[in-house]
Design a protein around this motif. Structure first.
Motif, short mmCIF file in Angstrom:
data_model
loop_
_atom_site.label_atom_id
_atom_site.label_comp_id
_atom_site.label_asym_id
_atom_site.label_seq_id
_atom_site.Cartn_x
_atom_site.Cartn_y
_atom_site.Cartn_z
N UNK A 145 6.83 4.95 5.17
CA UNK A 145 6.90 3.50 4.94
C UNK A 145 8.35 3.06 5.05
N UNK A 146 8.59 1.90 5.72
CA UNK A 146 9.95 1.45 5.97
C UNK A 146 10.28 0.12 5.31
N UNK A 147 9.30 -0.60 4.77
CA UNK A 147 9.61 -1.85 4.07
C UNK A 147 8.58 -2.09 3.00
N UNK A 148 8.83 -3.12 2.20
CA UNK A 148 7.96 -3.41 1.05
C UNK A 148 6.60 -3.95 1.46
N UNK A 149 6.45 -4.36 2.70
CA UNK A 149 5.16 -4.88 3.15
C UNK A 149 4.18 -3.77 3.50
N UNK A 150 4.65 -2.53 3.48
CA UNK A 150 3.77 -1.41 3.79
C UNK A 150 3.81 -0.99 5.25
N UNK A 151 4.72 -1.56 6.05
CA UNK A 151 4.82 -1.16 7.45
C UNK A 151 5.33 0.28 7.53
N UNK A 152 4.74 1.03 8.44
CA UNK A 152 5.08 2.44 8.60
C UNK A 152 5.50 2.72 10.04
N UNK A 153 6.26 3.80 10.18
CA UNK A 153 6.64 4.28 11.51
C UNK A 153 6.47 5.79 11.53
N UNK A 154 6.35 6.34 12.73
CA UNK A 154 6.24 7.78 12.91
C UNK A 154 7.63 8.33 13.28
N UNK A 155 7.95 9.51 12.72
CA UNK A 155 9.24 10.12 13.02
C UNK A 155 9.05 11.64 13.08
#
Length: 914
Positions: free
Chosen positions: A616-626
């Motif tokens: 997760x990258x922000x408080x809105x719950x958006x995620x990214x793959x790494x």
């Protein structure tokens, strides 16, 4: 009774004629070819036979008569034997040579006439007279040789129109003189010349009277020397007395300069001028400067020392009135056909005016090391070694006052490489280097990096070919192994613990397998397989921290490995098309279009999905793959399974045009319209989403052989949400038609127009090749410094052979990238134009300018103007930079000769902008 011999008129006339013939031949011996068998015995007989012996041949003539008539007399035989023994001694010439004789023959010739005076032993030659003795070569209209004093006198003649004819010219060894008259002694090798001109290297010397005391030393009275090659030079230095050591040095008494024959009231107590060609030790004169930050100063004061034929060293210093100084030690080495190199060790103690009102000066100390080395490729075939090092304190460039251009260079790079090749089968390459940033003060050191390559070999191929090779015999296997090591640290906080903590290493192995199948008509099929393995020294993990609303990162030092494999099957061909229906009167004869499509089927299993995580990258719950291997030296493999198709469509467009003047077949020429344009992309059938890749378009062309155009663009076929993130929906769906969004692109257009140059391209190319072969290797920073000097001082490098020239270049680029806080994407655009040109106001005046305009900032970033004056043996240059990161003004007047290049008048001012 008279015992003397009988005198006959016949024999007496023959003897006198013989004696006269011998005398004339003796005096004219110089006209003949040099022959040791001729002149040595002849000269010895003349010099050693006494006059009293002239009667001996008379008695010898009568004795044989008596011997024939009275053979019984024994005393006669004794007398004959004694005379015969005397004559045998004379015939063998066992006598001493006169001390006055020359040790080599004198050759002489003339196109008009030669006058021989037997009594005074003088020979006078007229018109194109030439005399040679050993290495001496004397040419004049009239030459007089005095055999008694062994002196030669050469003069010229004035014709009816008042012109000088046959001015004497003296050449001996490295001495070359033109004079009104020359007096020279063969024996002592001394001489006196009047109104003499001689050239010593780049120096032209004139003396009213010059005395030659030996082969190399000369003394001149009322001398003048200059580097201007005109009969009446533009400038010169005059002195009453001067000594010349041929091709080595000139020493004079008090001297003063003159311009256009007008003396300048500046006197120097003595002069010392090195005339030797090549390298020689000596003092390097400084240049006075005035700098607002450093104060008054002397720059470039130093000494150059030649230690051997292969090694020399130069020490220079810059000293300023505020207390700062800078020292440079530059050793240079060269071994012909082996290697060459140069080092530059610099240390500076800076003391400049401070912007802080609480203190007067800012004081700092810094150093810099530069090393460039290059080995000759012919020295060890298959082995090479090169080095280009530029390292030191990160603040060094900031305080260099002699070259303000490098004040804005924030990156330093170094590279040392060694490679070894074994019969084109195996290749080993080792590298070391570093890079550092002056702003962040971060230093990255790579030691060592390397690679080992095994060129493709064919295990199924037969050792001896019999007929055509089978298709499976073309199966090739290779190996490419790379390894890297890197340490990162800040120069302000460098410690061994920090170096060990930041140590990274990595290894990558790649094994390509190829197979060249026979072509199927116009179609070429190429299967392939590739296996890659990477070794890592560490990996990292990311986790969302809800307390701080940020992503936390942790690193783990541990050996780990990742592997990837890919299969491919490529098909390519070429399609040609020509349109030639333009009519008989059309200049366009035909247009040819070539299409080269290439399609390949690829499959890659998902061997690295386990290395990817979602965070997760922000408080809105958006995620990214790494990937946990992001940021490593070789980076991660891509995740997911790929089974799809990739394609490339390349095009080429040409046109045939008929000349207006030449209507034959030879008048038809090809014109390239588009050198290449096309698109690349891929489609993954096995992906869950985003199966279609981005489209990459490209174009390159040279229009009319003048305008160079290169362009590229990346088009994303998917739509985005409000924050710029991609969604799995094609851009052309939902009404309307669109290929997608432009995510990045660039275009560059450049052209130049130049008038005809008088110097041929072959001559220019030859000069460039000669300079390149003679030049020492330089680091990238040294090359950039020279380019910057030429760019900032164009007046000193003006080419008057080109009446005018104009250069234009325009560039536009844009890209979209993810913001640092992951809140979305933003677009960055840069656009600029560069214009430069120059033209001759007169054959001796040239003016030019160079400007750089940034459209994004709507400002003129830099403007440089110059004015140059051709003064034959001098040059005048004025350079002005009113707009730029720094503004400057300088005016320079200096001779063109390299011998007097430090004899210059220079005024430079820098104006720094905050």
């Amino acid at each position: 009774m008279i015992n003397g011999g009988k005198f006959s008129l016949k024999y007496t006339s023959s003897g006198v004629f013989t004696l006269l013939l011998c005398t004339l031949t003796l005096l004219a011996s110089g006209n003949y070819h040099k022959s040791t068998k001729f002149y040595k015995p002849f000269l010895q007989v003349r010099d050693t036979i006494p006059v009293k012996r002239d009667t001996v041949p008379v008695k010898r003539d009568t004795i044989p008569l008596k011997r024939d008539t009275i053979p019984q007399v024994d005393t006669t035989n004794k007398q004959t034997d004694s005379l015969r023994s005397k004559f045998q001694l004379i015939d063998t010439l066992n006598v001493k040579i006169s001390k006055d004789s020359l040790d080599a023959p004198v050759s002489y010739a003339a196109s008009d006439s030669m006058v021989l005076d037997v009594h005074t032993k003088k020979i006078t030659l007229y018109n194109s007279a030439n005399t040679k003795y050993k290495d001496l070569d004397l040419t004049a209209y009239k030459i007089e040789l005095d055999q008694t004093s062994q002196t030669v006198v050469a003069t010229y003649m004035v014709d009816s129109t008042g012109n000088l004819v046959g001015k004497p010219k003296f050449l001996q060894g490295e001495s070359n003189m033109d004079a009104d008259s020359i007096i020279y002694n063969f024996k002592t090798q001394k001489g006196i010349t009047k109104s003499t001109f001689t050239q010593q290297g780049e120096m032209f010397v004139y003396g009213e009277r010059i005395k030659k005391v030996n082969v190399t030393d000369f003394f001149a009275l009322k001398g003048r020397f200059t580097t201007c090659n005109l009969d009446t030079p533009h400038f010169a230095f005059r002195t009453n007395k001067m000594k010349l050591v041929n091709q080595k040095l000139a020493v004079s008494g008090p001297i003063h300069p003159e311009f256009e024959g007008v003396p300048v009231p500046i006197y120097i107590p003595f002069g010392f001028f090195p005339l030797s060609q090549g390298r020689h030790s000596g003092i390097l004169p400084p240049q006075f400067t005035a700098n607002e930050q450093f104060g008054l100063g002397l720059e470039g004061l130093g000494y150059y020392k030649v230690l051997s034929d292969m090694f020399d060293m130069m020490l220079r210093a810059d000293i300023y009135s505020y207390g700062g100084y800078r020292l440079n030690l530059t050793p240079t080495y060269r071994k012909r056909y082996r290697y060459s190199g140069r080092m530059n060790l610099a240390y500076q103690s800076t003391r400049i005016l401070s912007d802080d009102p609480e203190k007067e000066f800012d004081v700092s100390k810094s150093f810099n090391i530069q090393w460039s080395h290059m080995a000759d490729a012919k020295a060890r075939p298959g082995t090479s070694f090169q080095a280009s090092v530029n390292a030191g304190s990160t603040q060094y460039n900031q305080f260099v006052g002699v070259n303000p251009t490098i004040n804005f260079q924030n990156q330093l790079y170094s590279s040392i490489s060694y490679s070894k090749n074994w019969d084109n089968k195996f290749n080993l390459s080792l590298n070391a280097g570093h890079d550092q940033n002056s702003n962040s003060r971060l230093i990255n050191v790579r030691l060592p990096d390397g690679s080992f390559t095994v060129n493709n070999f064919y295990p199924l191929q037969q050792k001896e070919f019999v007929g055509e090779a089978k298709w499976y015999e073309k199966l090739g296997i290779g190996l490419n192994t790379q390894f890297r090591n890197q340490v990162s640290f800040y120069d302000s906080a460098m410690s061994m613990n920090q170096i060990l903590d930041t140590l990274q290493w990595g290894v990558q192995h790649n094994i390509p397998i190829t197979l060249a199948l026979p072509s199927l008509g116009p179609i070429q099929v190429s299967p392939g397989m590739s296996y890659t393995e990477r070794w890592y020294s560490s990996h990292f993990d990311q986790n969302w921290n809800p307390a701080l609303n940020k992503v936390d990162t942790s690193f783990t030092k541990q050996f780990s490995a990742a592997r990837d494999i890919a299969f491919s099957l490529g098909v390519n061909t070429a399609v040609f098309g020509t349109y030639n229906k333009f009519g008989k009167n059309s200049r366009v004869q035909a247009i040819r279009h070539v299409i080269r499509p290439q399609v390949s089927a690829n499959y890659k299993p998902d061997l690295n999905g386990k290395d990817y995580k979602t965070v997760q990258v922000d408080s809105t719950g958006r995620t990214i793959r790494y990937s946990k291997y992001q940021g490593t030296l070789y980076g991660p493999f891509g995740e997911g399974e790929f089974g799809g198709m990739s394609f490339t469509l390349d095009n080429n467009l040409e046109m045939k045009v008929r000349s207006k003047k030449d209507t034959t077949e030879e008048g038809i020429r090809k014109v390239r319209l588009l050198d290449g344009f096309g698109v690349t992309g891929s489609y993954n059938f096995m992906a869950d989403s985003f199966k279609l890749s981005t489209f990459n378009f490209y174009l390159r062309s040279t229009l009319f052989e003048k305008v160079n155009i290169t362009a590229s663009a990346t088009v994303d076929p998917y739509k985005t949400d409000r924050q710029g993130y991609r969604v799995d929906e094609y851009a052309w769906t939902g009404g309307g038609f669109s290929l997608g969004r432009l995510t990045s692109g660039n275009i560059a257009i450049s052209t130049s127009f130049t008038s005809q140059k008088s110097t041929s391209k072959e001559q220019v190319s030859q000069v460039q090749d000669d300079l390149a072969s003679a030049a020492l290797p330089m680091t990238l920073e040294e090359q950039q410094a020279q380019l910057n000097y030429v760019r900032n001082n164009p007046a000193e490098f003006a080419d008057f052979d080109i009446p005018w020239s104009v250069n234009l270049s325009y560039s536009l680029s844009f890209t979209r990238f993810l913001k640092g806080d992951y809140s979305g994407y933003e677009t960055q655009i840069s656009s600029s134009i560069n214009v430069s040109g120059d033209f001759n106001l007169t054959p001796k005046w040239k003016i030019g300018a160079n400007t750089y305009y940034d459209f994004q900032g709507s400002s003129l970033q830099q403007l440089t103007m110059f004015l140059s004056r051709e003064l034959h043996c001098w040059q005048l240059g004025i350079n002005i930079t009113p707009v730029g990161l720094y503004r400057s003004f300088n005016i320079t007047i200096n001779p063109k000769s390299g011998l007097l290049r430090d004899l210059r008048i220079n005024r430079t001012r820098y104006f720094y902008t905050q």
